[in-house]
Design an enzyme around this catalytic site. Structure first.
Site, PDB file in Angstrom:
ATOM      1  CG  ASN A 211      -1.850   1.156   1.301  1.00 21.77           C
ATOM      2  OD1 ASN A 211      -1.937   1.952   0.371  1.00 21.77           O
ATOM      3  ND2 ASN A 211      -2.557   1.275   2.416  1.00 21.77           N
TER       4      ASN A 211
ATOM      5  CE  LYS B 198      -0.392   2.976   4.800  1.00 22.50           C
ATOM      6  NZ  LYS B 198      -0.286   3.053   6.274  1.00 22.50           N
TER       7      LYS B 198
ATOM      8  CG  HIS C 208      -5.891   1.390   5.148  1.00 19.58           C
ATOM      9  ND1 HIS C 208      -5.449   2.314   6.063  1.00 19.58           N
ATOM     10  CD2 HIS C 208      -4.870   0.521   4.959  1.00 19.58           C
ATOM     11  CE1 HIS C 208      -4.200   2.014   6.412  1.00 19.58           C
ATOM     12  NE2 HIS C 208      -3.828   0.937   5.755  1.00 19.58           N
TER      13      HIS C 208
ATOM     14  CD  GLU D 273      -3.287   5.169   6.750  1.00 20.31           C
ATOM     15  OE1 GLU D 273      -2.302   4.801   7.399  1.00 20.31           O
ATOM     16  OE2 GLU D 273      -3.355   5.082   5.507  1.00 20.31           O
TER      17      GLU D 273
ATOM     18  CD  GLU E  77      -3.432  -2.816   7.217  1.00 21.52           C
ATOM     19  OE1 GLU E  77      -2.263  -2.846   6.843  1.00 21.52           O
ATOM     20  OE2 GLU E  77      -4.215  -1.906   6.925  1.00 21.52           O
TER      21      GLU E  77
ATOM     22  N   GLY F  32       2.376   1.957  10.921  1.00 19.03           N
ATOM     23  CA  GLY F  32       3.270   3.109  10.821  1.00 19.03           C
ATOM     24  C   GLY F  32       3.876   3.552  12.136  1.00 19.03           C
TER      25      GLY F  32
ATOM     26  CB  SER G 168       5.165  -1.954  11.873  1.00 19.48           C
ATOM     27  OG  SER G 168       4.638  -0.664  12.137  1.00 19.48           O
TER      28      SER G 168
END
Length: 246
Positions: A9, A11, A93, A95, A163, A169, A209
């Protein structure tokens, strides 16, 4: 054995120069031929990625809307994604959920429309740190999975990505044992709520990560069928992650 699946991904990162360099690295690398690889490119680079990546590497959009066309400024549809030769979309996702406020219901509607449009879906679920600390991880991921499952007729086009939000991250990775525990429980939930066949065949991949250093141990877990990789997918070590099972 299901086919190991590694998604990258990207992003909101990269430009034609840096992504072009990454694409060259991937095209010339020796990749494990029993691993399916898909790269999630920013919308404006979908065409660029699909035109330049080797055919053995899939491309995904990072989001889409729940209808084919219309007055939805700034959105893209599965029909447009397919028109660029792209076969996958990442939906739900964290985010999108937590930065842009997408609900379980909206994500379910997007999943339904993407699948009706014959796109493959990488559907993301995962708990926040306060949810894990409160002991509600299972409750949260089961509810998120239910909203997805309610909208799936053909599971062969779906990859489920677990996730944990606290690991994305942050440099904190779920331990291989933590990842395996949730993946195993998710598979049990699918066995009980969808079917035995889907539980055995659906790929449940881990994100949060993932690096060249930890991918082999994570990938050796019984119920971890691959990865969704963020930051490391923009680096040459992505090749090592793809080859985690080689």
């Amino acid at each position: 054995m299901v086919t190991f699946f590694v998604g990258g991904n990207w992003k909101m990162n990269g430009d034609k120069k840096s992504l072009g360099d990454l694409i060259t690295t991937l095209n010339t690398a020796s990749l494990h031929d029993e691993t399916e690889v898909v790269c999630g490119a920013p919308t404006v680079y979908l065409d660029f990625a699909r035109s330049n990546l080797d055919a053995r590497i899939g491309v995904a959009a990072q989001n889409c809307y729940k209808v084919a066309k219309g007055a939805f400024t700034g959105e893209i549809s599965p029909a447009m994604i397919k028109d660029c030769g792209v076969e996958w979309v990442i939906l739900g996702h964290s985010e999108r959920r937590h930065v842009f406020g997408e609900s379980d219901e909206l994500i379910g509607q997007k999943v339904a429309h993407a699948l009706e449009s014959d796109l493959g879906v990488i559907a993301c679920i995962g708990e926040k740190l306060e949810e894990r600390e409160a002991g509600t991880t299972e409750e949260v991921v089961y509810a998120q999975t239910q909203a997805i499952a309610d909208n799936v007729k053909d599971w062969s086009k779906v990859v489920l990505a677990y996730e944990p939000v606290w690991a994305i991250g942050t440099g904190k990775t779920a331990s291989p044992e933590q990842a395996q525990e949730v993946h195993e429980k998710l598979r049990e939930w699918i066995r009980a709520n969808v079917s035995e066949a889907v539980a055995d065949s659906v790929r449940i991949i881990y994100g949060g990560s993932v690096t060249g250093a930890n991918c082999k141990e994570l990938g050796s877990q019984n119920d971890v069928d691959g990865f969704l990789v963020g930051g490391a997918s923009l680096k040459p070590e992505f090749v090592d992650i793809i080859n985690a099972r080689a």
